[in-house]
Design a protein around this motif. Structure first.
Motif, PDB file in Angstrom:
ATOM      1  N   ALA A 143       0.305  -0.758   0.568  1.00 10.98           N
ATOM      2  CA  ALA A 143      -0.168   0.067   0.103  1.00 10.98           C
ATOM      3  C   ALA A 143       0.792   1.331   0.371  1.00 10.98           C
ATOM      4  CB  ALA A 143      -0.953  -0.098   1.283  1.00 10.98           C
ATOM      5  N   GLY A 223      -7.037   1.862 -10.062  1.00  5.95           N
ATOM      6  CA  GLY A 223      -6.537   1.655  -8.318  1.00  5.95           C
ATOM      7  C   GLY A 223      -5.731  -0.247  -9.341  1.00  5.95           C
ATOM      8  N   GLN A 226      -0.750   0.818  -7.309  1.00  2.00           N
ATOM      9  CA  GLN A 226      -0.798   1.404  -6.294  1.00  2.00           C
ATOM     10  C   GLN A 226       0.532   2.447  -6.527  1.00  2.00           C
ATOM     11  OE1 GLN A 226      -2.333   2.223  -3.527  1.00  2.00           O
ATOM     12  NE2 GLN A 226      -1.223   3.637  -2.956  1.00  2.00           N
TER      13      GLN A 226
END
Length: 330
Positions: A143, A223, A226
């Motif tokens: 992330a 999306g 990342q």
């Protein structure tokens, strides 16, 4: 990226330095050039940012030159295959190359090349500065940048980082990061951006470094990819929450690409000047500037001598980086 930041980045990318520009002998020009199509050899496969920009240039140059500009993709060896083909072409203005400057500033310090960048090629014009994005693929589970370092430390050698090739700017970025963060990340070199992106979307590796482009940014916005960090002078307008590698504490890895046109040495000076002038005119067109800036690529332009000076400076800096990092050709 703010307008002020764009101007700062532009100034840094083309600022004259203390190093002399490379010197190439040039012969007088033919006043009738061009009388037939001009080949533009792109150093990377179709589909990447360099190919897209090269095709835009070819389209816009055809009118003022009065001849077709024909694209030929010659990928491989981090751009060295295309640069060798340009170096060995007749110096008559009918064969040009479009590439990042790494085949002139990085590859020569990693092994013997079939051409001499300082004597076999002449810089024509710096076309654009392109930020480098560090992205995580869909199956990576990453992330943010901290997560990348944590995973690399937990699983040494199991995190795979794909770049555009051996001795590419992304490879140098990786090596700088590996040394500074003391992590073991596996390098996966590709021959260019097209196949690299296809494999990224199918999670064939965990992270990739790639130049900014409209297509890449679209995958980020959807999306599918990342963003972890960017190599740029400041954060990008399209990704305001994504830090630069310098902000993250890795200034040596905070690198951006320079792309430009090159010609065989001894290409007539007047031909080089004509191409330089026409490309500068194309880069000044509002819609061309808008298309480049929309993908966070900065149009540069300027004199051929400025581009030559930048290449000389980058080559000297990269020789030092490669020596200090102990980077070897594979």
């Amino acid at each position: 990226m703010s307008q002020t930041s764009r101007r700062q980045f532009l100034a840094l990318s083309a600022a004259p330095g203390l190093l002399p520009a490379f010197s190439w002998a040039q012969s007088p020009a033919s006043p009738t050039w061009p009388t037939r199509p001009v080949r533009l050899l792109v150093a990377y496969p179709p589909g990447g940012v360099s190919d897209v920009v090269a095709r835009l240039l070819a389209e816009r140059l055809q009118g003022p030159l009065g001849q077709p500009v024909v694209i030929e993709n010659k990928a491989g060896a981090s751009g060295a295959i295309a640069m060798d083909a340009v170096a060995k072409s007749a110096p008559d203005g009918y064969t040009l190359g479009f590439s990042a400057i790494s085949p002139l500033t990085l590859s020569p310090h990693l092994g013997k090349l079939p051409y001499d960048p300082a004597h076999d090629l002449v810089p024509v014009v710096n076309v654009m500065a392109s930020p480098v994005l560090l992205l995580a693929t869909p199956g990576s589970g990453l992330a943010d940048f901290a997560g990348l370092l944590a995973q690399a430390r937990k699983l040494p050698g199991q995190v795979r980082w794909a770049t555009a090739g051996q001795a590419s700017l992304g490879h140098i970025m990786l090596e700088q990061l590996r040394a500074a963060a003391q992590v073991d990340i596996t390098h996966v070199p590709y021959k260019g951006g097209g196949q690299q992106m296809t494999d990224a979307l199918s999670s064939q590796f965990e992270v990739l470094s790639t130049n900014a482009s409209a297509a890449v940014l679209q995958h980020v916005k959807s999306g599918r990819l990342q963003p972890l960090a960017v190599g740029a002078a400041s954060r990008l307008e399209a990704l305001p929450k994504v830090p630069t590698l310098a902000e993250l504490g890795y200034p040596a890895a905070n690198l951006a690409s320079q792309f430009g046109l090159l010609a065989p040495a001894r290409t007539p000076a007047a031909v080089v000047e004509r191409i330089n002038a026409e490309v500068n005119r194309v880069l000044a067109q509002p819609d061309v500037r808008s298309r480049l800036l929309a993908s966070e690529n900065l149009p540069v332009g300027g004199k051929a001598s400025d581009f030559a000076r930048l290449i000389a400076q980058e080559s000297e800096a990269n020789a030092r980086i490669i020596r200090q990092a102990g980077i070897k050709a594979e």
